[in-house]
Write a protein that holds these residues in place. Structure first.
Motif, short mmCIF file in Angstrom:
data_model
loop_
_atom_site.label_atom_id
_atom_site.label_comp_id
_atom_site.label_asym_id
_atom_site.label_seq_id
_atom_site.Cartn_x
_atom_site.Cartn_y
_atom_site.Cartn_z
N HIS A 59 0.83 -1.20 0.00
CA HIS A 59 0.00 0.00 0.00
C HIS A 59 0.87 1.25 0.00
O HIS A 59 1.99 1.25 0.51
N HIS A 62 -5.06 5.37 13.32
CA HIS A 62 -5.12 4.41 12.20
C HIS A 62 -4.06 4.75 11.16
O HIS A 62 -3.39 3.85 10.63
N ARG A 109 -0.66 3.65 12.31
CA ARG A 109 -0.49 2.20 12.23
C ARG A 109 -0.26 1.72 10.80
O ARG A 109 0.52 0.79 10.57
N CYS A 110 -0.94 2.34 9.85
CA CYS A 110 -1.03 1.75 8.51
C CYS A 110 -0.41 2.56 7.38
O CYS A 110 -0.12 1.98 6.33
N CYS A 142 5.78 1.59 5.06
CA CYS A 142 5.30 1.08 3.77
C CYS A 142 6.44 0.93 2.77
O CYS A 142 6.58 -0.11 2.13
#
Length: 408
Positions: free
Chosen positions: A215, A385, A388-389, A395
């Motif tokens: 992602h 969020h 975290r992502c 990434c």
């Protein structure tokens, strides 16, 4: 020291350009020698070693004669690409070549893949759109075309980018891409930016290639909640709730008409809709209760609008994994998106809502629902969020790990 060469249409400009820049900077921190090859337009200053593939004149010839008149996009700029290849062979000698968008009137993919096949170099290809496995278009969801699964022909989108006025060469383009791209399959790793795009890839002529979903990430030090009282000053806000949309360009496929209809379905005394990225003409045609902001390369201005918004709405009909969703949540703003492509993949039940395409009544309900929640708690959950992502270093470290794996 190992050498990485990335290739993308833009240089540190727009989402793909910034992604490539950040991957290169992280790889350099890990000891890689990093180059960035790019087209002549849409470029910002870069901290990488850069190579402009072709000239502005050559780009015009590629866009006009090859693409617009002959539907042979990606097959112009032959001499420019040969010069690039010669420099790669004689001087740069890359250990990894990382492709991003190789469409965009600046590169000849036939010359490039002939070189890749002969040199036996590991290739990483990030899929930001669907162009690598179609005979013409970059997206096909909006019109529901599935010819790309077997054989493109009689393309219904020759008028869409990359536009062709008179000729439809989608049949032969598809076959050429299939032959060339498959010729390096043993050395090729595809990186779809969403699980949705990975699934499409498995239904294309490239289904046998190695695939790994990574992602997109963003800079959480830039995209973060901030005090907007002195950053966003606009006379049209008047203490109303701000419904924000960001796209560039704003087209029917990005949902501009739906955003305008949404404006009419929300009480004007309570809500104002702001769309960032509109053209001057579009801004002038917006109805009362809508504010149009021209596309800006001022990231802090964009961050301020994200942070000022109460809800971010992404009514897209065609998308892979839009970074605007990530940026909004990183700034503490919940997201409403259509169930389109990979767009819903970034959301959770606590950071936004997913609704069916065109279901504006559901969008209105989602707006009211999110606005009614405690803003501080909602903002905190969105930011947590994102941390975290969407942290770009986490990434993009996946790319560096992949590079190291491929050159062992």
């Amino acid at each position: 020291m190992k050498t990485l060469l990335q290739i993308n249409t833009t240089l540190n400009y727009g989402s793909t350009g910034r992604i490539a820049e950040e991957i290169g900077l992280l790889a350099r921190q890990k000891g890689w020698n990093c180059y960035m090859a790019h087209g002549p337009r849409m470029k910002n200053e870069s901290r990488l070693q850069t190579i402009q593939v072709n000239s502005s004149l050559d780009e015009k010839i590629h866009g006009g004669w090859y693409s617009l008149l002959r539907d042979r996009h990606g097959l112009g700029s032959r001499h420019a690409t040969k010069r690039l290849v010669e420099r790669l062979r004689s001087e740069i000698k890359p250990d990894i070549i990382h492709l991003h968008n190789i469409h965009g009137y600046y590169l000849n993919y036939e010359v490039l893949f002939d070189y890749l096949r002969k040199e036996d170099i590991p290739v990483v290809w990030t899929l930001h759109d669907c162009w690598p496995f179609t005979g013409h278009c970059t997206h096909f969801d909006f019109i529901g075309c599935d010819k790309w699964k077997t054989q493109c022909h009689h393309c219904p989108q020759t008028a869409a980018y990359p536009k062709s006025l008179f000729v439809d060469n989608s049949f032969s383009n598809y076959r050429l891409k299939s032959r060339l791209f498959s010729s390096v399959a043993d050395n090729l790793t595809f990186i779809p930016v969403s699980a949705w795009l990975a699934e499409l890839l498995q239904n294309s002529f490239l289904k046998g290639c190695r695939t790994k979903v990574i992602h997109n990430g963003i800079d959480l030090n830039i995209f973060r909640p901030c005090d907007v009282r002195n950053l966003v000053v606009h006379p049209g806000l008047n203490d109303r709730k701000v419904i924000l949309g960001v796209a560039s360009p704003w087209t029917d496929r990005k949902g501009l008409k739906d955003f305008i209809r949404l404006r009419g379905m929300l009480p004007m005394s309570e809500y104002v809709c702001v769309v960032v990225g509109v053209s001057e003409k579009q801004a002038a045609e917006l109805p009362d209760g809508m504010i149009g902001i021209r596309r800006t390369q001022n990231i802090q201005e964009l961050v301020a609008w994200y942070a000022a918004a109460d809800v971010f709405v992404n009514p897209t009909y065609e998308d892979n994994y839009p970074t605007t969703n990530l940026e909004a949540m990183a700034c503490g703003t919940p997201v409403i998106t259509y169930r389109t492509g990979g767009s819903p993949e970034a959301l959770t039940a606590r950071t936004g809502r997913v609704v069916g395409q065109g279901r504006l009544n559901d969008v209105v309900d989602a707006v009211h629902s999110l606005v009614a929640e405690d803003r501080d708690n909602l903002s905190s959950e969105c930011r947590a969020h994102a941390e975290r992502c969407f942290d770009r270093e986490k990434c993009f470290q996946s790319y560096v790990g992949l590079y190291q794996e491929l050159v062992k």
